[in-house]
Every structure is written in C-alpha cells, then in structure tokens.
Design a protein around this motif. Sequence first.
Motif, mmCIF file in Angstrom:
data_model
loop_
_atom_site.group_PDB
_atom_site.id
_atom_site.type_symbol
_atom_site.label_atom_id
_atom_site.label_comp_id
_atom_site.label_asym_id
_atom_site.label_seq_id
_atom_site.Cartn_x
_atom_site.Cartn_y
_atom_site.Cartn_z
ATOM 1 N N ALA A 1 0.849 -1.187 0.000
ATOM 2 C CA ALA A 1 0.000 0.000 0.000
ATOM 3 C C ALA A 1 0.882 1.233 0.000
ATOM 4 C CB ALA A 1 -0.897 -0.006 1.235
ATOM 5 N N SER A 2 0.466 2.302 -0.655
ATOM 6 C CA SER A 2 1.255 3.523 -0.699
ATOM 7 C C SER A 2 0.868 4.422 0.474
ATOM 8 C CB SER A 2 1.037 4.262 -2.017
ATOM 9 O OG SER A 2 -0.288 4.704 -2.088
ATOM 10 N N PHE A 3 1.727 5.389 0.723
ATOM 11 C CA PHE A 3 1.517 6.346 1.826
ATOM 12 C C PHE A 3 0.325 7.214 1.444
ATOM 13 C CE2 PHE A 3 2.968 10.294 4.087
ATOM 14 C CZ PHE A 3 2.763 9.803 5.365
ATOM 15 N N PRO A 4 -0.728 7.320 2.311
ATOM 16 C CA PRO A 4 -1.969 7.998 1.915
ATOM 17 C C PRO A 4 -1.792 9.414 1.394
ATOM 18 C CG PRO A 4 -2.316 6.793 3.940
ATOM 19 C CD PRO A 4 -0.861 6.665 3.603
ATOM 20 N N PRO A 5 -0.928 10.261 1.972
ATOM 21 C CA PRO A 5 -0.823 11.603 1.391
ATOM 22 C C PRO A 5 -0.269 11.606 -0.030
ATOM 23 C CG PRO A 5 0.047 11.618 3.623
ATOM 24 C CD PRO A 5 -0.244 10.202 3.271
ATOM 25 N N PHE A 6 0.460 10.562 -0.403
ATOM 26 C CA PHE A 6 0.995 10.507 -1.763
ATOM 27 C C PHE A 6 0.101 9.690 -2.717
ATOM 28 C CE2 PHE A 6 5.243 10.877 0.527
ATOM 29 C CZ PHE A 6 5.249 12.248 0.413
ATOM 30 N N ASP A 7 -0.967 9.199 -2.194
ATOM 31 C CA ASP A 7 -1.897 8.421 -3.007
ATOM 32 C C ASP A 7 -2.750 9.398 -3.815
ATOM 33 O OD1 ASP A 7 -3.493 6.492 -4.078
ATOM 34 O OD2 ASP A 7 -4.468 5.936 -2.193
ATOM 35 N N PRO A 8 -2.720 9.345 -5.158
ATOM 36 C CA PRO A 8 -3.438 10.302 -5.991
ATOM 37 C C PRO A 8 -4.953 10.293 -5.773
ATOM 38 C CG PRO A 8 -1.962 8.988 -7.338
ATOM 39 C CD PRO A 8 -1.904 8.450 -5.953
ATOM 40 N N HIS B 1 -6.410 10.455 -3.003
ATOM 41 C CA HIS B 1 -6.727 11.296 -1.842
ATOM 42 C C HIS B 1 -6.317 12.767 -2.044
ATOM 43 C CE1 HIS B 1 -7.651 7.829 0.628
ATOM 44 N NE2 HIS B 1 -6.506 7.268 0.281
ATOM 45 N N PHE B 2 -5.760 13.143 -3.203
ATOM 46 C CA PHE B 2 -5.278 14.518 -3.395
ATOM 47 C C PHE B 2 -6.383 15.563 -3.228
ATOM 48 C CE2 PHE B 2 -1.333 13.606 -6.226
ATOM 49 C CZ PHE B 2 -0.597 13.329 -5.099
ATOM 50 N N ALA B 3 -7.531 15.315 -3.768
ATOM 51 C CA ALA B 3 -8.613 16.306 -3.720
ATOM 52 C C ALA B 3 -9.048 16.562 -2.286
ATOM 53 C CB ALA B 3 -9.789 15.831 -4.557
ATOM 54 N N SER B 4 -9.273 15.512 -1.519
ATOM 55 C CA SER B 4 -9.713 15.713 -0.134
ATOM 56 C C SER B 4 -8.593 16.333 0.703
ATOM 57 C CB SER B 4 -10.179 14.391 0.490
ATOM 58 O OG SER B 4 -9.095 13.498 0.631
ATOM 59 N N ASN B 5 -7.330 15.952 0.419
ATOM 60 C CA ASN B 5 -6.191 16.547 1.153
ATOM 61 C C ASN B 5 -6.094 18.048 0.861
ATOM 62 O OD1 ASN B 5 -5.475 14.152 2.325
ATOM 63 N ND2 ASN B 5 -3.789 13.696 0.909
ATOM 64 N N LEU B 6 -6.259 18.450 -0.398
ATOM 65 C CA LEU B 6 -6.189 19.859 -0.746
ATOM 66 C C LEU B 6 -7.352 20.633 -0.132
ATOM 67 C CD1 LEU B 6 -5.051 19.799 -4.476
ATOM 68 C CD2 LEU B 6 -3.732 20.509 -2.491
ATOM 69 N N PHE B 7 -8.543 20.020 -0.103
ATOM 70 C CA PHE B 7 -9.696 20.668 0.503
ATOM 71 C C PHE B 7 -9.441 20.943 1.973
ATOM 72 C CE2 PHE B 7 -13.649 20.100 2.944
ATOM 73 C CZ PHE B 7 -14.358 21.189 2.493
ATOM 74 N N TRP B 8 -8.994 19.933 2.704
ATOM 75 C CA TRP B 8 -8.736 20.112 4.142
ATOM 76 C C TRP B 8 -7.535 21.041 4.382
ATOM 77 C CZ3 TRP B 8 -12.388 19.609 7.280
ATOM 78 C CH2 TRP B 8 -13.370 18.691 7.096
ATOM 79 N N LEU B 9 -6.588 21.034 3.482
ATOM 80 C CA LEU B 9 -5.460 21.967 3.617
ATOM 81 C C LEU B 9 -5.959 23.414 3.490
ATOM 82 C CD1 LEU B 9 -2.390 22.542 3.773
ATOM 83 C CD2 LEU B 9 -2.377 22.467 1.280
ATOM 84 N N ALA B 10 -6.825 23.653 2.538
ATOM 85 C CA ALA B 10 -7.349 25.008 2.351
ATOM 86 C C ALA B 10 -8.191 25.432 3.553
ATOM 87 C CB ALA B 10 -8.184 25.072 1.072
ATOM 88 N N ILE B 11 -9.034 24.565 4.067
ATOM 89 C CA ILE B 11 -9.860 24.902 5.243
ATOM 90 C C ILE B 11 -8.963 25.167 6.451
ATOM 91 C CG2 ILE B 11 -11.518 23.954 6.898
ATOM 92 C CD1 ILE B 11 -12.979 22.704 4.547
ATOM 93 N N THR B 12 -7.989 24.270 6.682
ATOM 94 C CA THR B 12 -7.089 24.438 7.833
ATOM 95 C C THR B 12 -6.288 25.735 7.693
ATOM 96 O OG1 THR B 12 -6.904 22.033 7.970
ATOM 97 C CG2 THR B 12 -5.263 23.317 9.165
ATOM 98 N N PHE B 13 -5.810 26.021 6.486
ATOM 99 C CA PHE B 13 -5.046 27.258 6.268
ATOM 100 C C PHE B 13 -5.911 28.477 6.552
ATOM 101 C CE2 PHE B 13 -3.593 30.767 3.593
ATOM 102 C CZ PHE B 13 -2.280 30.890 4.056
#
Length: 191
Positions: free
Chosen positions: A28-35, A37-49
């Motif tokens: 299994a690949s590392f979840p943050p590098f899994d393509p 999950h990119f959309a949800s990671n970017l969404f939460w990054l923008a909200i957290t920022f």
Amino acid sequence: MAVASFATLLAGAAQAAEQQHGLSGEKASFPPFDPTHFASNLFWLAITFAVLYWLMSTVALPRLGAILEERADTIGRDLDHATQMQGKAEEMAQAYEKALAEARKNAQGIAQTARETGAKASDAQRHATEAELAAKLAQAEATIAKTKTEAMTNVRGLGSDIAVAIVEKLTGQAPSASEASAAVDQALSRG
C-alpha cells in the motif's frame, strides 16, 4: 499472554487494511501521496489554512502587536525616566562641586584670618615682651651705672687710702688726704 494477544491484534489489523484497499499482494502507498486522496487533502489543507490564518490575524497577531507596543512604550518611558534621573544626577553633582568649592574657599578664608589673627597676637606679644625687656634693660643699666659710680667713689677713697699707706711705707711720711686724692684722680684720668 499479553504479547501473544498484541501480536494477534496487529496481524488482524494488517489483514483488515489489505482488504480495505484491495491490495492483497501489493504494497500500500503512503496515503498523502496516493493520488486518489489529493482532492480531499487539498480541501482540508485550504480549510485548515483559512482557519489558522483567521485565528492568527484576529487573535494572535493583535495580541503580539499589543505586547510589542506595550514593551516599546515601557522602554521609552524607562529611557525618558533614566534621562531625567541622569540630568538630576548631573545637577546634583554640579551643586556638590559648587558647595565643595565654596567650602574650600571659606576654609581658606578662615585659615587666612586665623593666620592673620595669630600673627597680630604674636606681634603684639612680641612688642609687649620687647618693651618689657627694654624697660628691664634700662633699669639694669641704671643700676649698673649707679653701682659703677658707687664703686668708683669707693675706688677713689680706697685708692687714696692705699696711696697714703704706700707713700708712708716708702718715705716714712704720710701725705695729706687731699694730695693723695689728687694723685689718685690724676692716675684714674690717664687710665
């Protein structure tokens, strides 16, 4: 026992993870590098920022600014107070130096007055002593002159008696008292 149950628990978790990702033999690949999950990671990054930016701009940074401004004001007040205290200290030092100079001047004046007073008193004492000694000297000279006059009178009388005795011894005849006095006066006036 606890170790065995922990190992069993880990093995069960690993199997559940493989089934969930559908990777039965693959790694299994590392979840943050899994393509996937990119959309949800970017969404939460923008909200957290955005939340962190809002918190920093409304809460933390104004507090830090107020603290820095308060520190700057405190430092400015302390520097002003220190400058005032330094000015007061310099004024006090100048007043002290002035008072010290005046005290030295007064002390020199007092010392000079004391010297002059002492010199006047010494001169007056010296003059009084000199006058007293001069009076005693005059009295002593008068006493000496009187004693000398008396001695000379006695010398004449004694000289006349001795002259009469010598002439009588040598010649066998005694001269008169007036002749003997005249001969002694004549001898004293030569000598």
